[in-house]
Design an enzyme around this catalytic site. Structure first.
Site, PDB file in Angstrom:
ATOM      1  N   HIS A  37     -14.190   3.118  -4.251  1.00 33.30           N
ATOM      2  CA  HIS A  37     -15.373   2.321  -4.062  1.00 33.30           C
ATOM      3  C   HIS A  37     -15.490   1.563  -5.514  1.00 33.30           C
ATOM      4  CE1 HIS A  37     -17.253   5.797  -1.806  1.00 33.30           C
ATOM      5  NE2 HIS A  37     -17.413   4.626  -1.040  1.00 33.30           N
ATOM      6  N   GLY A 148     -13.366  -1.140   2.395  1.00 34.31           N
ATOM      7  CA  GLY A 148     -11.768  -0.633   2.348  1.00 34.31           C
ATOM      8  C   GLY A 148     -10.927  -0.588   3.812  1.00 34.31           C
ATOM      9  N   LEU A 185      -8.400   8.233  -0.826  1.00 34.95           N
ATOM     10  CA  LEU A 185      -9.612   8.773  -1.514  1.00 34.95           C
ATOM     11  C   LEU A 185     -10.733   8.762  -0.395  1.00 34.95           C
ATOM     12  CD1 LEU A 185      -9.533   7.140  -5.143  1.00 34.95           C
ATOM     13  CD2 LEU A 185      -8.621   9.335  -4.152  1.00 34.95           C
TER      14      LEU A 185
END
Ligand code: PAF
Length: 296
Positions: A37, A148, A185
């Site tokens: 993020h 993302g 992640l």
């Protein structure tokens, strides 16, 4: 490091939004922020004059029995990351602010792609995602929205929604951020025990093996990836797929750009990952990993 201003209600957001000048970017999150993020916010900062981060755990995209109730909530730490990365505003509403009339009857339909791959394992998930993304776009009215690539199918569906429904926003995809060991992640990585985590590394290893074998063709890429997954008994694979990056149909010899995707459960945690593959010139009939993933 200046703390971002936080809006909890629609009115607070509207007042805050009115103070943001120039090109505004939004980064939408469900909280439990991590370096992935942070990179989205950082990328947004490089092109926008102001960045709004939304933090909203959207119940609409979770089916009964999924991890809505256990999803990590780390609001204070999230604010520290937002401040560190230079976000100007955080919109952190509760469900009653986003859905004042309860679960909406009218929702954005994700269409045929919404029922495949992730959608086949999580019915209704993408309708819930697109509905909240549409609402957050309307509430924050940004010029740019950053998402993302790790949630590759979500990104594709958001692009299609923005195109098909004429949302006046530019969607920007940001490459997946990985730990040093290759694990993509994800807020859900916090659920992994050490043993789960070492099994979860097989996801990226499979994609890397697939990318390396891709010069032999699509079938070889899939077989190489599958061999890695099969060798890891702690993984329950939901799907492994190689799709054309534009049509999201199964890749074939005519495919120019492809995406190799995997979803698997390890312990009680469900993880997804993907990498882009690029076909070399048609004459060469070779597939190689895309430049940004070339190191595997
Ligand atoms: O990717 C996520 O975190 C969520 O699906 C999103 C886009 C914030 C919508 O709830």
């Amino acid at each position: 490091m200046t703390a971002p201003r936080v809006a909890r209600t629609r009115d607070e957001l509207a007042s805050l939004r009115a103070t943001l000048a120039g090109r505004v970017a939004v980064v939408m999150t469900m909280g439990a922020l991590h370096e992935g993020h942070a990179v989205l916010i950082r990328e947004a900062r490089t092109v926008a004059d102001a960045v709004i981060v939304t933090i909203f755990l959207n119940p609409l995209q979770f089916a009964p029995g999924e991890d809505l109730d256990h999803y990590p909530k780390t609001f204070d730490a999230d604010l520290v990351i937002c401040a560190r990365e230079g976000a100007d505003a955080v919109f952190a509403p509760g469900p009653a602010v986003v859905y004042p009339h309860g679960d909406p009857d009218v929702r954005v339909a994700a269409g045929l792609l919404g029922d495949r791959l992730e959608g086949a394992h999580r019915p209704g998930h993408f309708d819930g995602v697109l509905t909240v993304v549409a609402k957050l776009l309307l509430l924050t009215h940004p010029d740019l929205a950053f998402f993302g690539e790790k949630d590759g199918q979500q990104l594709e569906l958001i692009r299609r929604m923005v195109r098909d429904l004429d949302f006046p926003v530019r969607v920007v995809g940001v490459p997946t951020v990985r730990d040093d060991d290759g694990l993509a992640l994800s807020s859900r990585n916090t659920y992994l025990t050490p043993s789960d985590r070492s099994a979860a590394l097989s996801l990226n290893q499979a994609l890397t093996a697939g990318a390396r074998a891709a010069g032999e063709g699509a079938a070889a890429a899939l077989a190489a990836a599958l061999a890695v997954l099969d060798a890891q008994p702690q993984l329950a694979v939901d799907y492994l797929a190689l799709v054309d990056d534009e049509s999201w149909e199964d890749a074939d010899e005519t495919t120019a750009r492809a995406r190799l995707l995997v979803a698997a459960r390890v312990g009680t945690t469900r993880l997804i990952d993907n990498v882009p593959l690029v076909f070399a010139t048609p004459g060469e009939r070779r597939v190689t990993s895309a430049p940004e993933r070339a190191e595997g």
